[in-house]
Design a protein around this motif. Structure first.
Motif, PDB file in Angstrom:
ATOM      1  N   ILE A   1       0.855  -1.184   0.000  1.00  0.00           N
ATOM      2  CA  ILE A   1       0.000   0.000   0.000  1.00  0.00           C
ATOM      3  C   ILE A   1       0.890   1.232   0.000  1.00  0.00           C
ATOM      4  CG2 ILE A   1      -1.689   1.318   1.350  1.00  0.00           C
ATOM      5  CD1 ILE A   1      -2.485  -1.448   2.600  1.00  0.00           C
ATOM      6  N   SER A   2       0.549   2.188  -0.850  1.00  0.00           N
ATOM      7  CA  SER A   2       1.296   3.437  -0.869  1.00  0.00           C
ATOM      8  C   SER A   2       0.382   4.589  -0.466  1.00  0.00           C
ATOM      9  CB  SER A   2       1.857   3.710  -2.269  1.00  0.00           C
ATOM     10  OG  SER A   2       2.836   2.759  -2.626  1.00  0.00           O
TER      11      SER A   2
ATOM     12  N   ASN B   1      -2.980   8.233   9.050  1.00  0.00           N
ATOM     13  CA  ASN B   1      -2.994   6.944   8.361  1.00  0.00           C
ATOM     14  C   ASN B   1      -2.224   5.890   9.145  1.00  0.00           C
ATOM     15  OD1 ASN B   1      -2.494   8.823   5.330  1.00  0.00           O
ATOM     16  ND2 ASN B   1      -4.447   8.129   6.157  1.00  0.00           N
TER      17      ASN B   1
ATOM     18  N   PHE C   1      -3.668   2.275  11.021  1.00  0.00           N
ATOM     19  CA  PHE C   1      -3.150   0.917  10.838  1.00  0.00           C
ATOM     20  C   PHE C   1      -2.677   0.301  12.150  1.00  0.00           C
ATOM     21  CE2 PHE C   1      -3.521   1.997   6.493  1.00  0.00           C
ATOM     22  CZ  PHE C   1      -3.487   0.816   5.776  1.00  0.00           C
TER      23      PHE C   1
ATOM     24  N   VAL D   1       3.265  -1.026   4.040  1.00  0.00           N
ATOM     25  CA  VAL D   1       2.756   0.320   3.794  1.00  0.00           C
ATOM     26  C   VAL D   1       3.931   1.264   3.578  1.00  0.00           C
ATOM     27  CG1 VAL D   1       1.390   2.238   4.688  1.00  0.00           C
ATOM     28  CG2 VAL D   1       0.700  -0.115   5.192  1.00  0.00           C
TER      29      VAL D   1
ATOM     30  N   CYS E   1       6.310  -0.964   7.776  1.00  0.00           N
ATOM     31  CA  CYS E   1       6.257   0.377   7.191  1.00  0.00           C
ATOM     32  C   CYS E   1       7.594   0.849   6.624  1.00  0.00           C
ATOM     33  CB  CYS E   1       5.761   1.375   8.223  1.00  0.00           C
ATOM     34  SG  CYS E   1       4.112   1.034   8.856  1.00  0.00           S
TER      35      CYS E   1
END
Length: 389
Positions: free
Chosen positions: A225-226, A257, A261, A275, A319
């Motif tokens: 996910i970006s 964001n 998460f 991410v 991340c």
């Protein structure tokens, strides 16, 4: 008072001018063995990709892309009505006057000259449609864009890896959309920082149970996910572009964001997710983790349930952040993690490193040493996005 020598260390690109005035830096002060990857660059749209692909009943609503002689830019808008405000024309023109901004072959020549082997390429203008009010048209815009960039990836195989956009506003359609993107062979998806409304008028809330199927599909496909800065276009007042960018380049929305998460238990439910937070540098990560740890200790006592692990655990397991030149962030890598950061050129943006990319890489080598520099400028990005698959 800040020492002038230290000030210069945090003043990336000083004296180089706008992107259109720069030349590729061909010197090679560092000759590492790794293929250098830009973890964040951009793809301006110069082709009229939507009109003929829209169903006939909706063709009059399809965005058009055309060259505007008067403004000297590629315009975008339905029925040839420009969507870009006049205040943005100068900024757009200043980038598009660089040949590689609109000519992919010229772009490859610039990358070759600076020793950049591959790029993760985010959309340049698509965020303008993130909140488009006609949901059917919005879906067509992003679905067709995904098809278009999949073709770009094939044409420039092994060099350009565009970022796709799923049907993020519809929790029922989002899982299928994610799987279709994976079938196209694209390497990652972009979720908006500020995703707006669903069809029923409610807010898109990533850390709600209705989005679990979307994250399950993302985990199943293995697509990272970006999140990316640049979803606001309000230039107000004197030099409003500067005021906007001071906020826009900042990571304030990334914090929310990341909190969704971690504290929203998304990582607990889907432990294989990755991410990436793009183009806000890396120096924001350390204070964000510091605050997250404090919130876990204090406000966490009021939560219905705490995450299974400490906040810092999730950052170091899931991340990543990208940066161009961030000497302050490089000093904080003991907190952030040298394996959690990825360098980028940010071509063809003014804040990018085109024209001094090798100097930027040299700064990384001096800060962390050659072995860790190879992680930062290529190996980590290639692994996260599975560029060798």
């Amino acid at each position: 008072m800040l020492d002038e020598a230290l000030r210069k260390q945090i003043s990336a690109g000083e004296g180089l001018g706008l992107i259109r005035d720069r030349k590729a830096q061909t010197a090679r002060p560092w000759t590492g063995s790794v293929s250098v990857v830009s973890a964040d660059s951009h793809l301006p749209l110069t082709e009229d990709i939507w009109h003929e692909r829209f169903p006939s009943r909706l063709r009059d609503k399809a965005p058009r892309v055309w060259w505007d002689e008067t403004t000297g830019i590629y315009q975008l808008g339905a029925a040839f009505k420009p969507m870009f405000p006049p205040s943005a024309h100068g900024l757009i023109r200043s980038m598009e006057e660089l040949p590689g901004a609109h000519d992919l072959d010229a772009r490859i020549m610039d990358l070759d000259a600076e020793g950049i082997a591959k790029e993760i390429v985010y959309p340049q203008v698509l965020p303008i449609f993130f909140h488009y009010p006609d949901f059917e048209v919005r879906k067509l815009i992003f679905d067709i864009y995904n098809l278009y960039v999949a073709d770009v990836q094939k044409r420039y195989a092994g060099r350009i890896y565009p970022v796709a956009i799923p049907t993020f506003w519809d929790p029922d359609q989002a899982p299928h959309s994610v799987r279709e993107i994976a079938k196209l062979g694209l390497k990652t998806i972009l979720l908006p920082m500020l995703p707006g409304k669903k069809k029923d008028g409610g807010n898109v809330v990533y850390n709600s149970a209705e989005y679990d199927p979307m994250f399950a599909a993302i985990e199943e496909t293995g697509l990272p996910i970006s999140f990316h800065i640049g979803e606001k276009f309000d230039n107000e007042g004197i030099n409003g572009e500067g005021a906007r960018l001071m906020c826009d380049i900042g990571p304030s929305n990334f914090r929310k964001n990341l909190g969704q998460f971690i504290f929203g238990l998304i990582f607990d439910k889907f432990p294989k997710l990755k991410v990436v937070f793009a183009e806000s540098g890396i120096s924001w990560v350390a204070p964000a983790l510091q605050d997250a740890e404090m919130l876990y200790n204090s406000h966490g006592l009021l939560f219905d349930s705490l995450p299974r692990h400490r906040p810092s655990h999730y950052w170091h397991e899931h991340c990543y952040a990208t940066f161009m030149a961030d000497p302050a962030g490089l000093r904080l890598l003991d907190i952030i993690g040298v394996d959690r950061v990825m360098w980028s050129v940010d071509y063809p943006h003014h804040e990018g490193t085109f024209g001094y990319s090798q100097d930027a890489i040299g700064d990384i080598v001096r800060a962390v040493g050659a072995d860790d520099a190879e992680l930062i400028v290529g190996k980590t990005c290639a692994s996260v996005y599975r560029l060798d698959d």
